[in-house]
Scaffold this motif. Structure first.
Motif, PDB file in Angstrom:
ATOM      1  N   GLU A 117       0.838  -1.197   0.000  1.00  0.00           N
ATOM      2  CA  GLU A 117       0.000   0.000   0.000  1.00  0.00           C
ATOM      3  C   GLU A 117       0.875   1.250   0.000  1.00  0.00           C
ATOM      4  OE1 GLU A 117      -3.658   2.042   2.580  1.00  0.00           O
ATOM      5  OE2 GLU A 117      -2.616   0.261   3.340  1.00  0.00           O
ATOM      6  N   ILE A 118       0.487   2.220  -0.821  1.00  0.00           N
ATOM      7  CA  ILE A 118       1.125   3.537  -0.761  1.00  0.00           C
ATOM      8  C   ILE A 118       0.368   4.335   0.283  1.00  0.00           C
ATOM      9  CG2 ILE A 118       1.602   5.656  -2.027  1.00  0.00           C
ATOM     10  CD1 ILE A 118       1.871   3.951  -4.556  1.00  0.00           C
ATOM     11  N   LEU A 119       1.033   4.641   1.383  1.00  0.00           N
ATOM     12  CA  LEU A 119       0.372   5.282   2.515  1.00  0.00           C
ATOM     13  C   LEU A 119       0.298   6.793   2.380  1.00  0.00           C
ATOM     14  CD1 LEU A 119       2.034   3.238   5.407  1.00  0.00           C
ATOM     15  CD2 LEU A 119      -0.211   2.861   4.379  1.00  0.00           C
ATOM     16  N   GLU A 120       1.365   7.392   1.840  1.00  0.00           N
ATOM     17  CA  GLU A 120       1.408   8.861   1.796  1.00  0.00           C
ATOM     18  C   GLU A 120       2.414   9.309   0.758  1.00  0.00           C
ATOM     19  OE1 GLU A 120       2.828  12.488   4.750  1.00  0.00           O
ATOM     20  OE2 GLU A 120       2.184  10.571   5.632  1.00  0.00           O
ATOM     21  N   LEU A 121       2.098  10.429   0.099  1.00  0.00           N
ATOM     22  CA  LEU A 121       3.050  11.071  -0.803  1.00  0.00           C
ATOM     23  C   LEU A 121       3.050  12.559  -0.482  1.00  0.00           C
ATOM     24  CD1 LEU A 121       3.489  10.406  -4.609  1.00  0.00           C
ATOM     25  CD2 LEU A 121       3.885  12.642  -3.609  1.00  0.00           C
ATOM     26  N   ASN A 122       4.212  13.065  -0.059  1.00  0.00           N
ATOM     27  CA  ASN A 122       4.340  14.469   0.314  1.00  0.00           C
ATOM     28  C   ASN A 122       4.760  15.287  -0.902  1.00  0.00           C
ATOM     29  OD1 ASN A 122       5.323  17.013   1.281  1.00  0.00           O
ATOM     30  ND2 ASN A 122       5.508  16.109   3.331  1.00  0.00           N
ATOM     31  N   PRO A 123       3.895  16.157  -1.407  1.00  0.00           N
ATOM     32  CA  PRO A 123       4.239  16.914  -2.610  1.00  0.00           C
ATOM     33  C   PRO A 123       5.343  17.943  -2.401  1.00  0.00           C
ATOM     34  CG  PRO A 123       2.152  17.664  -1.700  1.00  0.00           C
ATOM     35  CD  PRO A 123       2.547  16.464  -0.923  1.00  0.00           C
ATOM     36  N   ASP A 124       5.561  18.365  -1.158  1.00  0.00           N
ATOM     37  CA  ASP A 124       6.597  19.357  -0.875  1.00  0.00           C
ATOM     38  C   ASP A 124       7.990  18.733  -0.865  1.00  0.00           C
ATOM     39  OD1 ASP A 124       4.699  21.441  -0.594  1.00  0.00           O
ATOM     40  OD2 ASP A 124       4.283  20.780   1.462  1.00  0.00           O
ATOM     41  N   ALA A 177      10.816   6.817   0.622  1.00  0.00           N
ATOM     42  CA  ALA A 177      11.723   6.874  -0.519  1.00  0.00           C
ATOM     43  C   ALA A 177      11.450   8.135  -1.329  1.00  0.00           C
ATOM     44  CB  ALA A 177      11.543   5.640  -1.400  1.00  0.00           C
ATOM     45  N   PRO A 178      12.467   8.641  -2.044  1.00  0.00           N
ATOM     46  CA  PRO A 178      12.290   9.855  -2.845  1.00  0.00           C
ATOM     47  C   PRO A 178      11.770   9.530  -4.241  1.00  0.00           C
ATOM     48  CG  PRO A 178      14.581   9.191  -2.900  1.00  0.00           C
ATOM     49  CD  PRO A 178      13.875   8.199  -2.021  1.00  0.00           C
ATOM     50  N   LEU A 179      11.048  10.481  -4.820  1.00  0.00           N
ATOM     51  CA  LEU A 179      10.669  10.381  -6.232  1.00  0.00           C
ATOM     52  C   LEU A 179      11.822  10.903  -7.079  1.00  0.00           C
ATOM     53  CD1 LEU A 179       7.003  11.799  -6.183  1.00  0.00           C
ATOM     54  CD2 LEU A 179       7.735   9.424  -5.971  1.00  0.00           C
ATOM     55  N   PRO A 180      11.975  10.382  -8.302  1.00  0.00           N
ATOM     56  CA  PRO A 180      11.225   9.279  -8.921  1.00  0.00           C
ATOM     57  C   PRO A 180      11.729   7.924  -8.412  1.00  0.00           C
ATOM     58  CG  PRO A 180      12.905  10.059 -10.434  1.00  0.00           C
ATOM     59  CD  PRO A 180      12.961  10.970  -9.242  1.00  0.00           C
ATOM     60  N   LEU A 181      10.882   6.906  -8.521  1.00  0.00           N
ATOM     61  CA  LEU A 181      11.268   5.577  -8.069  1.00  0.00           C
ATOM     62  C   LEU A 181      10.433   4.507  -8.762  1.00  0.00           C
ATOM     63  CD1 LEU A 181       9.924   4.622  -4.530  1.00  0.00           C
ATOM     64  CD2 LEU A 181       8.836   6.310  -6.005  1.00  0.00           C
ATOM     65  N   VAL A 182      10.866   3.263  -8.560  1.00  0.00           N
ATOM     66  CA  VAL A 182      10.168   2.085  -9.087  1.00  0.00           C
ATOM     67  C   VAL A 182       9.562   1.331  -7.913  1.00  0.00           C
ATOM     68  CG1 VAL A 182      10.406  -0.113 -10.302  1.00  0.00           C
ATOM     69  CG2 VAL A 182      11.705   1.879 -11.075  1.00  0.00           C
ATOM     70  N   VAL A 183       8.292   0.941  -8.033  1.00  0.00           N
ATOM     71  CA  VAL A 183       7.600   0.193  -6.980  1.00  0.00           C
ATOM     72  C   VAL A 183       7.012  -1.072  -7.586  1.00  0.00           C
ATOM     73  CG1 VAL A 183       5.771   0.238  -5.246  1.00  0.00           C
ATOM     74  CG2 VAL A 183       7.010   2.339  -5.790  1.00  0.00           C
ATOM     75  N   THR A 184       7.303  -2.225  -6.978  1.00  0.00           N
ATOM     76  CA  THR A 184       6.651  -3.463  -7.407  1.00  0.00           C
ATOM     77  C   THR A 184       5.651  -3.876  -6.330  1.00  0.00           C
ATOM     78  OG1 THR A 184       8.387  -4.903  -6.476  1.00  0.00           O
ATOM     79  CG2 THR A 184       8.641  -4.176  -8.760  1.00  0.00           C
ATOM     80  N   ILE A 193       7.754   9.534  -0.667  1.00  0.00           N
ATOM     81  CA  ILE A 193       6.594   8.649  -0.601  1.00  0.00           C
ATOM     82  C   ILE A 193       6.796   7.642   0.518  1.00  0.00           C
ATOM     83  CG2 ILE A 193       7.537   6.973  -2.261  1.00  0.00           C
ATOM     84  CD1 ILE A 193       4.704   6.791  -3.462  1.00  0.00           C
ATOM     85  N   ILE A 194       5.722   7.316   1.220  1.00  0.00           N
ATOM     86  CA  ILE A 194       5.766   6.323   2.302  1.00  0.00           C
ATOM     87  C   ILE A 194       4.966   5.105   1.861  1.00  0.00           C
ATOM     88  CG2 ILE A 194       5.185   5.826   4.698  1.00  0.00           C
ATOM     89  CD1 ILE A 194       5.525   8.797   5.294  1.00  0.00           C
ATOM     90  N   ILE A 195       5.591   3.947   1.934  1.00  0.00           N
ATOM     91  CA  ILE A 195       5.009   2.706   1.403  1.00  0.00           C
ATOM     92  C   ILE A 195       5.082   1.601   2.447  1.00  0.00           C
ATOM     93  CG2 ILE A 195       5.234   0.911  -0.372  1.00  0.00           C
ATOM     94  CD1 ILE A 195       6.480   3.061  -2.185  1.00  0.00           C
ATOM     95  N   LYS A 196       3.989   0.879   2.575  1.00  0.00           N
ATOM     96  CA  LYS A 196       3.982  -0.329   3.409  1.00  0.00           C
ATOM     97  C   LYS A 196       4.343  -1.508   2.530  1.00  0.00           C
ATOM     98  CE  LYS A 196       0.129  -2.409   4.695  1.00  0.00           C
ATOM     99  NZ  LYS A 196      -1.155  -2.675   5.375  1.00  0.00           N
ATOM    100  N   ARG A 197       5.324  -2.284   2.947  1.00  0.00           N
ATOM    101  CA  ARG A 197       5.751  -3.437   2.156  1.00  0.00           C
ATOM    102  C   ARG A 197       5.764  -4.694   3.010  1.00  0.00           C
ATOM    103  NH1 ARG A 197      11.486  -4.576   2.369  1.00  0.00           N
ATOM    104  NH2 ARG A 197      11.349  -5.363   0.219  1.00  0.00           N
ATOM    105  N   HIS A 198       5.584  -5.814   2.366  1.00  0.00           N
ATOM    106  CA  HIS A 198       5.569  -7.098   3.062  1.00  0.00           C
ATOM    107  C   HIS A 198       6.989  -7.630   3.207  1.00  0.00           C
ATOM    108  CE1 HIS A 198       4.230 -11.118   4.253  1.00  0.00           C
ATOM    109  NE2 HIS A 198       5.135 -11.582   3.421  1.00  0.00           N
ATOM    110  N   VAL A 199       7.333  -8.082   4.395  1.00  0.00           N
ATOM    111  CA  VAL A 199       8.618  -8.738   4.635  1.00  0.00           C
ATOM    112  C   VAL A 199       8.341 -10.022   5.395  1.00  0.00           C
ATOM    113  CG1 VAL A 199       9.981  -6.606   4.644  1.00  0.00           C
ATOM    114  CG2 VAL A 199       8.969  -7.423   6.775  1.00  0.00           C
ATOM    115  N   ASP A 200       9.318 -10.909   5.414  1.00  0.00           N
ATOM    116  CA  ASP A 200       9.141 -12.165   6.137  1.00  0.00           C
ATOM    117  C   ASP A 200       8.801 -11.883   7.597  1.00  0.00           C
ATOM    118  OD1 ASP A 200       9.672 -13.655   3.920  1.00  0.00           O
ATOM    119  OD2 ASP A 200      11.792 -13.988   4.385  1.00  0.00           O
ATOM    120  N   GLY A 201       7.688 -12.407   8.025  1.00  0.00           N
ATOM    121  CA  GLY A 201       7.294 -12.271   9.417  1.00  0.00           C
ATOM    122  C   GLY A 201       6.494 -11.028   9.738  1.00  0.00           C
ATOM    123  N   GLY A 202       6.200 -10.183   8.740  1.00  0.00           N
ATOM    124  CA  GLY A 202       5.421  -9.002   9.054  1.00  0.00           C
ATOM    125  C   GLY A 202       5.426  -7.976   7.939  1.00  0.00           C
ATOM    126  N   VAL A 203       5.319  -6.699   8.318  1.00  0.00           N
ATOM    127  CA  VAL A 203       5.319  -5.614   7.340  1.00  0.00           C
ATOM    128  C   VAL A 203       6.363  -4.586   7.739  1.00  0.00           C
ATOM    129  CG1 VAL A 203       2.897  -5.894   6.693  1.00  0.00           C
ATOM    130  CG2 VAL A 203       3.503  -4.361   8.572  1.00  0.00           C
TER     131      VAL A 203
END
Length: 293
Positions: free
Chosen positions: A151-158, A177-184, A162-172
């Motif tokens: 899930e993309i939680l937040e993107l600060n235009p200033d 990260a700064p723009l521009p970027l690649v998200v899978t 960008i703040i992203i929730k990602r899945h990792v082993d055992g949890g989240v």
């Protein structure tokens, strides 16, 4: 703030029903022998893109796919859901590409589009299950990457972060990260919204040039002149300045020996001893049945 979003989508063979003709003699997937579907996790990525577009008015979504001319179908499906334009990268010389050649080709197309803020794609495609193309594109473009996103939680235009929730082993894990970027994006992310009926009516006649028969070409030219949005952009290797040595089969160091459809069946239980003979016999049996290997 408006965003220029690129979504990577792939038309994939439905690998849930792999038959004996699933492979060509050259060791590549025989796509003509399997029904084609929109890669599931790319739809999850498209939904994240659509949410960003809603959050930041004026944002645009460009969908890019590489494949046969018929792969324009995934572009139409994306347009029906809210994407703004599409690009089909198709050329005979691109056939037989592995992840290395595919990521190179797509990165060249993305460079030509230019001006992007975020590139979204599914974690992996069901016809390869490698999860390599997204990270390879990030490497080729010199961009930050966030994988296994849920899930993309937040993107600060200033700050353009960008703040992203990602899945990792055992949890989240929550990362910034700064723009521009690649998200899978994972398949566990929000499912893509259904088609919009008004957009289906608007884009149902959208086609790429290679899809049109000679009889259709003239009529479509007249229609596209009046309604430019019905033209799906089509690029070949030359259009994206691709190096012939890095595309298709020539640029692919990976070779597939075979593809098999393995069906696991429950069997009766067996009691074994810890003897070397019993263990060796079990391993041989498991190898022969393709349970391990």
């Amino acid at each position: 703030m408006s965003l220029k979003i690129v979504v990577l989508a792939k038309q994939v063979p439905d690998t849930r029903n792999v038959g004996p003709d699933a492979m060509t003699p050259e060791g590549t997937v025989n796509r003509a022998a399997l029904p084609a579907v929109f890669n599931p996790e790319d739809l999850n990525a498209l939904e994240q893109a659509l949410r960003l577009k809603e959050q930041f008015p004026g944002s645009t979504i460009s969908v890019v796919t590489m494949g046969l001319p018929k792969s324009a179908e995934v572009i139409r499906e994306a347009l029906y859901r809210g994407a703004d334009e599409g690009y089909v990268i198709t050329d005979r010389c691109l056939g037989g590409a592995d992840t290395l050649a595919t990521s190179y080709t797509l990165s060249q197309a993305i460079k030509k589009i230019g001006g992007f803020d975020i590139i979204l794609g599914g974690r992996q495609a069901i016809d390869g299950d490698t999860a390599q193309v997204g990270p390879q594109i990030a490497e080729k473009l010199g961009l930050t990457q966030v994988t296994y996103a849920e899930e993309i939680l937040e993107l600060n235009p200033d700050t353009r972060k960008i703040i992203i929730k990602r899945h990792v082993d055992g949890g989240v894990e929550t990362v910034e990260a700064p723009l521009p970027l690649v998200v899978t994006v994972n398949g566990s992310a929000a499912p893509c919204r259904p088609r919009n009926a008004k957009r289906v009516l608007k884009y149902k006649n959208a086609t790429a040039p290679a899809e049109r028969t000679p009889e259709q070409a003239e009529a479509m030219a007249e229609l596209v002149a009046k309604k430019p949005y019905l033209n799906i952009n089509q690029w070949g290797a030359a259009d994206i300045d691709a190096d012939p040595e890095q595309i298709g089969k020539t640029g692919s160091p990976t070779n597939v020996k075979a593809v098999k459809n393995i069906v696991f069946k429950a069997k009766e239980s067996r009691t074994m001893t810890a003897s070397d003979a019993d263990i060796e016999g079990l391993i041989v049996e498991l190898l022969d049945s393709n349970t391990i290997g």
